[in-house]
Design an enzyme around this catalytic site. Sequence first.
Site, short mmCIF file in Angstrom:
data_model
loop_
_atom_site.label_atom_id
_atom_site.label_comp_id
_atom_site.label_asym_id
_atom_site.label_seq_id
_atom_site.Cartn_x
_atom_site.Cartn_y
_atom_site.Cartn_z
N ASP A 282 -22.91 -56.91 110.77
CA ASP A 282 -23.45 -55.66 111.28
C ASP A 282 -24.79 -55.82 112.01
O ASP A 282 -25.25 -54.90 112.67
CB ASP A 282 -23.53 -54.58 110.18
CG ASP A 282 -24.36 -55.00 109.00
OD1 ASP A 282 -24.85 -56.14 108.98
OD2 ASP A 282 -24.50 -54.18 108.06
N ARG A 283 -25.41 -56.98 111.89
CA ARG A 283 -26.69 -57.18 112.58
C ARG A 283 -26.50 -57.99 113.86
O ARG A 283 -25.50 -58.71 114.00
CB ARG A 283 -27.66 -57.95 111.69
CG ARG A 283 -28.05 -57.21 110.45
CD ARG A 283 -29.13 -57.96 109.70
NE ARG A 283 -29.52 -57.18 108.54
CZ ARG A 283 -30.70 -57.24 107.95
NH1 ARG A 283 -31.62 -58.07 108.41
NH2 ARG A 283 -30.98 -56.49 106.91
N LYS A 377 -23.85 -50.11 111.46
CA LYS A 377 -24.39 -50.86 112.58
C LYS A 377 -23.38 -51.94 112.92
O LYS A 377 -22.55 -52.31 112.09
CB LYS A 377 -25.77 -51.41 112.27
CG LYS A 377 -25.89 -52.26 111.01
CD LYS A 377 -27.37 -52.60 110.81
CE LYS A 377 -27.59 -53.57 109.66
NZ LYS A 377 -27.75 -52.89 108.36
C1 VG1 Z 1 -32.91 -54.08 104.98
C2 VG1 Z 1 -33.39 -53.56 106.32
C3 VG1 Z 1 -32.72 -52.24 106.63
C4 VG1 Z 1 -31.19 -52.42 106.59
C5 VG1 Z 1 -30.79 -53.01 105.25
C6 VG1 Z 1 -29.32 -53.32 105.19
O1 VG1 Z 1 -33.26 -53.17 103.96
O2 VG1 Z 1 -34.79 -53.43 106.32
O3 VG1 Z 1 -33.15 -51.79 107.88
O4 VG1 Z 1 -30.56 -51.19 106.76
O5 VG1 Z 1 -31.50 -54.22 105.01
O6 VG1 Z 1 -28.94 -54.19 106.20
P1 VG1 Z 1 -34.54 -53.37 103.01
O7 VG1 Z 1 -34.48 -52.26 102.02
O8 VG1 Z 1 -34.42 -54.72 102.40
O9 VG1 Z 1 -35.73 -53.30 103.90
V1 VG1 Z 1 -27.73 -55.30 105.90
O10 VG1 Z 1 -27.30 -56.05 107.34
O11 VG1 Z 1 -28.48 -56.21 104.72
O12 VG1 Z 1 -26.49 -54.40 105.25
CO CO Z 2 -25.55 -56.95 107.32
#
Ligand code: VG1
Ligand code: CO
Length: 544
Positions: A282-283, A377
Amino acid sequence: MKTKTVPTQPFTDQRPGTSGLRKKVSHFQQEHYLENFVQAIFDTQSDLGGGTLVLGGDGRYHNRTAIQVILKMAAANCLSEVIVGQGGLLSTPAASCVIRKYKTQGGIILSASHNPGGPDADFGIKFNAPNGGPAPEGMTEAIYKRTLEMQQYQISEAPNVDLESIGNHSVGDMLVRVIDPVDDYAELMQELFDFDAIHSMFNAGTFRMHFDAMHAITGPYASRILEQMLGAPQGTVINGTPLEDFGGGHPDPNLAHAHEIVELTTGFEPVDFAAASDGDGDRNMVLGKNFYVNPSDSLAIMAANAHHLPGYRMGIAGIARSMPTSQAADRVAEAMGIECYETPTGWKFFGNLLDAGKITICGEESFGTGSDHVREKDGLWAVLFWLNLLAFKRQSVRKIVEGHWRRFGRNYYTRYDYEGIDTNDANGLMEHLQNSLASLPGTEFGQFVIQYADNFSYTDPVDGSLSQNQGIRIGFSNGSRMVFRLSGTGTEGATLRLYLELFEPDPAKQLQQTSDVIAPLVAIAQEVAEIRQRTGRDKPSVIT
Ligand code: VG1
Ligand code: CO
């Protein structure tokens, strides 16, 4: 089919974080741990009984074992059908696509995203709602509450399902449909982008790119779409075979962890375009020749240019960005006369806005961008978006980004992560900031004068739900900003994230090094939050 009712006891640590429940594999391997959480999903999502569930994961260690357990529990909980990706694989955006396309009652995605995989690393599980998006807070709270009272779960004693063979299988009366994990997603991408234009760009032979799947889920998707459908040369996709431990790497597409792809855009014969995706697909990180595209800029550029691409020809309804994401997108929204919503971190907060048609494009600074085509995403979508834009504009990545800055101004942006710090220290730092909020406005640090300081809370404009305590924002009179928050995805200690942003409208000053420009803000952040004193860290572990 025989169904067993298994007595269990509640675990008290199953509250989902920013994106589902993430723990060490060994934690998930505790007896009943996974089962309790899954039963809580079935107990709280009553539409799943008699309904259809989508199931898949990013292929990390424990994925296959967990899928077999969930299939047996689904049958025992009277689901009528489960759609599973072949080999138990589905990228997060593909799972969202499949949930929507087949109008199912939701999905379970097994992933810890960008966290490392393997027996000693991380695993995760999350529920996605029938709209294809991550369960909103009300739903995750209900699931969590249910885990606290869990006394028993249901599981069938059927044999394992052969996940390798596409087609219909069964667990008792329940149909298990094993599908190709790429087909539906690839079809959707074809509807959104001008595949002919991208194909011609590859055919011309002068445009060179690489995509790094980081031994994670996007390998099969990228190989099919980029190499087979779009005619990119074989070998365009690197690290394309999903491995249970991601080859020992950290499948996080940023400058620190995806250095292999970064090196292909620098040095000898750099490619024109490169990209990488994370564990669950998703990234995205996007790079040009000797050029890194900041994800916040990428979001703003996509919003400003979407109308050039087939899937967005009618224009976009609005934009949303997570609070720590730079305000570059706000400037685009302003110029276009559309709304830009500021939401808490995590994709689940975009769902209502997308469903209500208030926004078309949304994104986060953490290498996440997406649109209303799914409710997650979407890494490869972003890559195809950029490819389509490059084919349309016939300009380099650098030219497109610099042109955007000239037009809208540049929001210099960086994020500092202090990983694995002591949880008490982290909480102490946030408390200290919270206690300083009232006294901060008006404080001067050279030319930087604090204009406001608050703890971000969000009222969802669609359902009115309130989410509080979403991070400390400190804004300056010159438009600069810093944000402090604690991560909700880590599995070890605490991670402090510091987000820094400085706006530069003057084109003559837009081509400086971000680190130089941001330096005064780093010093102010240190002073205001007492980072060194409170965490013992002189510098962050990761800078993106
Ligand atoms: C992180 C990112 C956030 C994103 C989340 C999940 O969360 O900062 O923007 O939505 O990961 O992304 P946190 O709480 O660690 O800041 V993924 O690709 O790990 O599902
Ligand atoms: Co991800």
